[in-house]
Motif scaffolding. Sequence first.
Motif, PDB file in Angstrom:
ATOM      1  N   HIS A 262      -1.736   0.601   2.975  1.00 62.34           N
ATOM      2  CA  HIS A 262      -0.371   0.375   3.693  1.00 62.34           C
ATOM      3  C   HIS A 262      -0.109   1.794   4.364  1.00 62.34           C
ATOM      4  N   SER A 263      -0.569   3.012   4.104  1.00 59.89           N
ATOM      5  CA  SER A 263      -0.310   4.040   4.714  1.00 59.89           C
ATOM      6  C   SER A 263      -1.734   4.994   4.848  1.00 59.89           C
ATOM      7  N   THR A 264      -1.683   5.642   5.673  1.00 63.36           N
ATOM      8  CA  THR A 264      -2.862   6.790   6.140  1.00 63.36           C
ATOM      9  C   THR A 264      -2.259   8.142   6.593  1.00 63.36           C
ATOM     10  N   LEU A 265      -2.976   8.952   6.089  1.00 59.27           N
ATOM     11  CA  LEU A 265      -2.516  10.607   6.614  1.00 59.27           C
ATOM     12  C   LEU A 265      -3.733  11.021   7.417  1.00 59.27           C
ATOM     13  N   GLY A 266      -4.112  11.374   8.544  1.00 59.26           N
ATOM     14  CA  GLY A 266      -5.050  12.143   8.950  1.00 59.26           C
ATOM     15  C   GLY A 266      -5.563  11.485  10.041  1.00 59.26           C
ATOM     16  N   PRO A 267      -6.607  11.931  10.963  1.00 68.20           N
ATOM     17  CA  PRO A 267      -7.153  11.047  11.981  1.00 68.20           C
ATOM     18  C   PRO A 267      -8.424  10.325  11.461  1.00 68.20           C
ATOM     19  N   SER A 268      -8.489   9.192  12.330  1.00 69.27           N
ATOM     20  CA  SER A 268      -9.760   8.027  11.888  1.00 69.27           C
ATOM     21  C   SER A 268     -11.040   8.978  12.083  1.00 69.27           C
ATOM     22  N   THR A 269     -11.123  10.141  12.718  1.00 67.48           N
ATOM     23  CA  THR A 269     -12.447  10.761  13.024  1.00 67.48           C
ATOM     24  C   THR A 269     -12.667  11.998  11.934  1.00 67.48           C
ATOM     25  N   ALA A 270     -11.733  11.958  10.838  1.00 67.09           N
ATOM     26  CA  ALA A 270     -11.885  13.034   9.950  1.00 67.09           C
ATOM     27  C   ALA A 270     -13.213  13.086   9.412  1.00 67.09           C
ATOM     28  N   SER A 271     -13.778  14.100   9.016  1.00 70.48           N
ATOM     29  CA  SER A 271     -14.896  14.271   8.237  1.00 70.48           C
ATOM     30  C   SER A 271     -14.798  14.169   6.678  1.00 70.48           C
ATOM     31  N   ILE A 272     -13.814  14.262   6.164  1.00 74.13           N
ATOM     32  CA  ILE A 272     -13.423  14.215   4.999  1.00 74.13           C
ATOM     33  C   ILE A 272     -12.435  12.931   4.650  1.00 74.13           C
ATOM     34  N   ARG A 273     -12.861  11.967   4.057  1.00 71.97           N
ATOM     35  CA  ARG A 273     -12.302  10.558   3.901  1.00 71.97           C
ATOM     36  C   ARG A 273     -12.044  10.652   2.241  1.00 71.97           C
ATOM     37  N   ILE A 274     -10.588  10.378   1.905  1.00 66.37           N
ATOM     38  CA  ILE A 274     -10.179  10.012   0.562  1.00 66.37           C
ATOM     39  C   ILE A 274      -9.460   8.641   0.291  1.00 66.37           C
ATOM     40  N   LEU A 275      -9.704   8.235  -0.740  1.00 66.86           N
ATOM     41  CA  LEU A 275      -9.015   6.956  -0.954  1.00 66.86           C
ATOM     42  C   LEU A 275      -8.098   7.334  -2.121  1.00 66.86           C
ATOM     43  N   LEU A 276      -6.922   7.134  -2.111  1.00 63.09           N
ATOM     44  CA  LEU A 276      -6.025   7.374  -3.216  1.00 63.09           C
ATOM     45  C   LEU A 276      -5.369   6.078  -3.706  1.00 63.09           C
ATOM     46  N   ILE A 277      -5.645   5.631  -4.805  1.00 62.96           N
ATOM     47  CA  ILE A 277      -5.081   4.423  -5.432  1.00 62.96           C
ATOM     48  C   ILE A 277      -3.994   4.455  -6.442  1.00 62.96           C
ATOM     49  N   ASN A 278      -2.779   4.156  -6.084  1.00 65.79           N
ATOM     50  CA  ASN A 278      -2.051   4.170  -7.085  1.00 65.79           C
ATOM     51  C   ASN A 278      -2.077   2.653  -7.924  1.00 65.79           C
ATOM     52  N   PRO A 279      -2.414   2.788  -9.222  1.00 68.37           N
ATOM     53  CA  PRO A 279      -2.885   1.424 -10.036  1.00 68.37           C
ATOM     54  C   PRO A 279      -1.656   0.924 -10.840  1.00 68.37           C
ATOM     55  N   ASN A 280      -0.575   1.353 -10.458  1.00 69.85           N
ATOM     56  CA  ASN A 280       0.774   0.560 -10.762  1.00 69.85           C
ATOM     57  C   ASN A 280       1.322  -0.164  -9.452  1.00 69.85           C
ATOM     58  N   SER A 281       1.835  -1.231  -9.598  1.00 65.80           N
ATOM     59  CA  SER A 281       2.338  -2.048  -8.458  1.00 65.80           C
ATOM     60  C   SER A 281       3.594  -1.644  -7.772  1.00 65.80           C
ATOM     61  N   THR A 282       4.312  -0.360  -8.168  1.00 66.19           N
ATOM     62  CA  THR A 282       5.241   0.075  -7.289  1.00 66.19           C
ATOM     63  C   THR A 282       5.082   0.995  -6.000  1.00 66.19           C
ATOM     64  N   GLN A 283       5.080   0.079  -4.853  1.00 63.33           N
ATOM     65  CA  GLN A 283       4.839   0.865  -3.715  1.00 63.33           C
ATOM     66  C   GLN A 283       5.461   2.072  -3.578  1.00 63.33           C
ATOM     67  N   LEU A 284       6.370   2.026  -3.965  1.00 69.30           N
ATOM     68  CA  LEU A 284       7.739   3.372  -3.687  1.00 69.30           C
ATOM     69  C   LEU A 284       6.944   4.486  -4.202  1.00 69.30           C
ATOM     70  N   PHE A 285       6.240   4.388  -5.413  1.00 67.79           N
ATOM     71  CA  PHE A 285       5.600   5.628  -5.720  1.00 67.79           C
ATOM     72  C   PHE A 285       4.514   6.153  -4.934  1.00 67.79           C
ATOM     73  N   THR A 286       4.037   5.152  -4.323  1.00 65.31           N
ATOM     74  CA  THR A 286       2.746   5.483  -3.380  1.00 65.31           C
ATOM     75  C   THR A 286       3.421   6.052  -2.006  1.00 65.31           C
ATOM     76  N   GLU A 287       4.283   5.419  -1.678  1.00 69.91           N
ATOM     77  CA  GLU A 287       4.959   6.043  -0.382  1.00 69.91           C
ATOM     78  C   GLU A 287       5.634   7.485  -0.478  1.00 69.91           C
ATOM     79  N   GLU A 288       6.174   7.741  -1.520  1.00 73.00           N
ATOM     80  CA  GLU A 288       6.656   9.042  -1.938  1.00 73.00           C
ATOM     81  C   GLU A 288       5.530  10.277  -2.052  1.00 73.00           C
TER      82      GLU A 288
END
Length: 260
Positions: free
Chosen positions: A9-35
């Motif tokens: 639901h959110s992405t930082l950085g260009p799609s062509t980036a050479s370093i790609r990170i997936l950040l998982i918030n394992p609770n269901s409060t989307q506000l935490f992730t958005e912050e």
Amino acid sequence: MSILQGKIHSTLGPSTASIRILLINPNSTQLFTEELVPVLSKSIPSNVKIDFVTAPSAAPRSIDNSEDGRLSTSVCEEYLDVHNEGGREILQSYSSVIIACFSQHPLVDSFRKAGQGVKGRKAITIGILDAGVYSALALGGKLGIATTGEQWESLFDTAIETMGITKSRYAGTKGTGFDAISLHGEGPTSALLEASVNLVGRGAAVIVLGCGGMSAMREGLENSLNEKTQSWIPVIDGVQAAVDMAIGYARMGVSPTLQS
């Protein structure tokens, strides 16, 4: 179709980036992730892309104990198909996977075990407790953990012990009495400062924030703590530390072994 289709639901950085990170918030409060997005946007390099995923509603809104961690893991494993094709896809699509819960969250080991069946390069899985603690240790002196509920004090004592860290480098953990859902406002901010001052009094030379939801509070706490103690006490946020660690591993070109 990608396992993550519609789940990012959110992405930082260009799609062509050479370093790609997936950040998982394992609770269901989307506000935490958005912050986390504006906090991390201040410092990530231009060749880094971070995708953010939040656990679905079946996961706890806040992870406040070990049972919440186990439930969160079960929900996320199913949601992301961790032990099947979905997990292999994730581990081969990203440089690192970050589990943004400050605990010994079982999802970290879950992804690491899933990676044992993936040949070649695959993502390094990083928990923010490990990242925060190791970053603090690099600064020298004792670390102290300022966290949410008091129930975490003994749990983090155990976590630190299992990491092989002795009391000569660990001043302890102090809870604020607030849970992650109620972190915002003057009360939690004051309680976090009070907990940090308490830890400095026990010999802590660096404070680690013991909750992923505290990321946006790092800078303010550091300023207030240094003013209060009239000394320089750095404050480490495990989320930012994990991202920097992930970038460093990618630049070194390392990948976990099959026995990770």
